[in-house]
Design an enzyme around this catalytic site. Structure first.
Site: not given
Ligand SMILES: *Cc1c(COP(=O)(O)O)cnc(C)c1O
Length: 364
Positions: A35, A260
């Site tokens: 993702k 800044y």
């Molecule tokens: C993002 C996600 C993962 C992966 O988690 P990591 O900590 O990056 O391994 C697994 N399951 C679901 C449902 C997620 O949304």
């Protein structure tokens, strides 16, 4: 001339981390979680790098999933957040994309769509259980009912069972221990037939006993960790380096300030250099003075507030530093997790946030 900042993606690191995940998962098949554009590493290049290693891709973005099919991805695809309307669902079924079902409203949509579908138009799905995270899923006591309701539909072939951990990186959490979620998952899914998939990276790394038939490996593929130990301890290799160069050096005196808000004030004569990287490149603006950074191979610290297009670093003790010196914001020699910790966040957020204006280079 191009601005010197670059995001370098190491394809062999992605492959080695995926092989490590495969090995740790033992008999279990591996969903590579891709993702958010593969946590900022690029969905298509990551998919291609991992094609012969992992068993499927799990993501959230619908357009991307369909494009993966159009570009020839043959293995499984799982939509972790499922579908949002009947049109999405129809597209998933058509493209053989599996999806999570987490709510009764979705089951109603599935039933309605199945009424119009031929009976041999079969599909697989995952039924999500809420074991304490209280985001998505059916409570353990309502789970079997949802399962049987879906099982009645002639088009529903396999129902996988999934849940997500709130504390796999903090197993003894006093409010919701890891073991409690495992217990609830086992109770809610007892006697139901199908694959089980509950382990994320933290669980794969620390609790191989919950790997079951499938695991979901995310952050570990990218060579960072979910907040336990360091990636190095697990022989994971950072797959992304954010690098740039020094574009200016200032000699400052005690009492002089940098950036800044004049938040950093020198208490001795200093050399302060400017790096071509700012928050508009995705570097966190909240990173305070003292955030680790590497200049010319030497670990030093940022000074002053991060600007939109630049940030300051202390090169007082790096006499070799000059305009054009190499800078590593994070990567092979500086784990993103360390930078994230200094900025009060997690490596995930930094990896995902590198801005589109930063050019990408691939490394085999
Ligand atoms: C993002 C996600 C993962 C992966 O988690 P990591 O900590 O990056 O391994 C697994 N399951 C679901 C449902 C997620 O949304």
């Amino acid at each position: 001339m191009t601005r010197p900042i670059v995001k370098i993606i190491d394809l062999s690191a992605l492959r080695q981390n995926a092989l490590a995940a495969k090995k740790m998962a033992g008999q279990a098949k591996v969903w590579a979680v891709v993702k958010a554009d593969a946590y900022g590493h690029g969905l298509f290049r990551t998919a291609k790098a991992l094609e012969n290693i992992v068993d499927g891709l799990a993501l959230i973005e619908i357009d991307s999933a369909i494009r993966l099919r159009e570009e020839g991805w043959q293995k499984e695809i799982l939509m972790l957040q499922g579908f949002y309307d009947a049109a999405d669902l129809t597209a998933f079924i058509q493209h053989h994309i599996q999806f999570a079902v987490h709510d009764n409203e979705q089951i109603e949509v599935i039933e309605a769509v199945c009424q119009r579908l031929p009976e041999d138009s079969t599909f697989d799905l995952y039924l999500k259980m809420n074991t304490g995270m209280n985001r998505l899923g059916f409570k353990p006591e309502n789970y079997a009912k949802a399962y049987h309701r879906l099982k009645k539909l002639p088009q529903v072939r396999q129902i996988g069972m999934m849940t997500h951990f709130a504390n796999a990186d903090d197993a003894n959490n006093s409010v919701l221990p890891f073991a409690e979620q495992v217990k609830r998952f086992k109770a809610g899914s007892a006697g139901l037939e199908g694959n089980h998939c509950i382990a994320n990276s933290a669980a794969i790394l620390e609790f191989p006993e919950v790997d079951f038939e499938w695991v979901r490996a995310g952050i570990m593929l990218y060579g960072a960790t979910p907040g336990i130990k360091s990636a190095k301890d697990f022989h994971l290799i950072p797959a992304m380096s954010l690098e740039s160069k020094l574009i200016s050096i200032q000699e400052i005196n005690p009492g002089d300030a940098v950036g800044y808000g004049s938040q950093f004030v020198a208490d001795k004569p200093m050399r302060v250099a400017v790096v071509a990287c700012g928050y508009a490149d995705g570097y966190p603006r909240v990173a305070p003075t003292g955030t680790p950074i590497i200049v010319d191979g030497v670990k030093t610290r940022t000074v002053g507030r991060v600007s939109m297009d630049m940030l300051g670093v202390d090169v007082t003790d790096i006499p070799s530093a000059r305009v054009g010196s190499h800078v590593e914001l994070w990567g092979k020699n500086l784990p993103v997790d360390e930078v994230a910790e200094a900025a009060g966040t997690i490596g995930y957020e930094l990896l995902c946030a590198v801005a589109p204006r930063v050019p990408v280079q691939e490394k085999e």
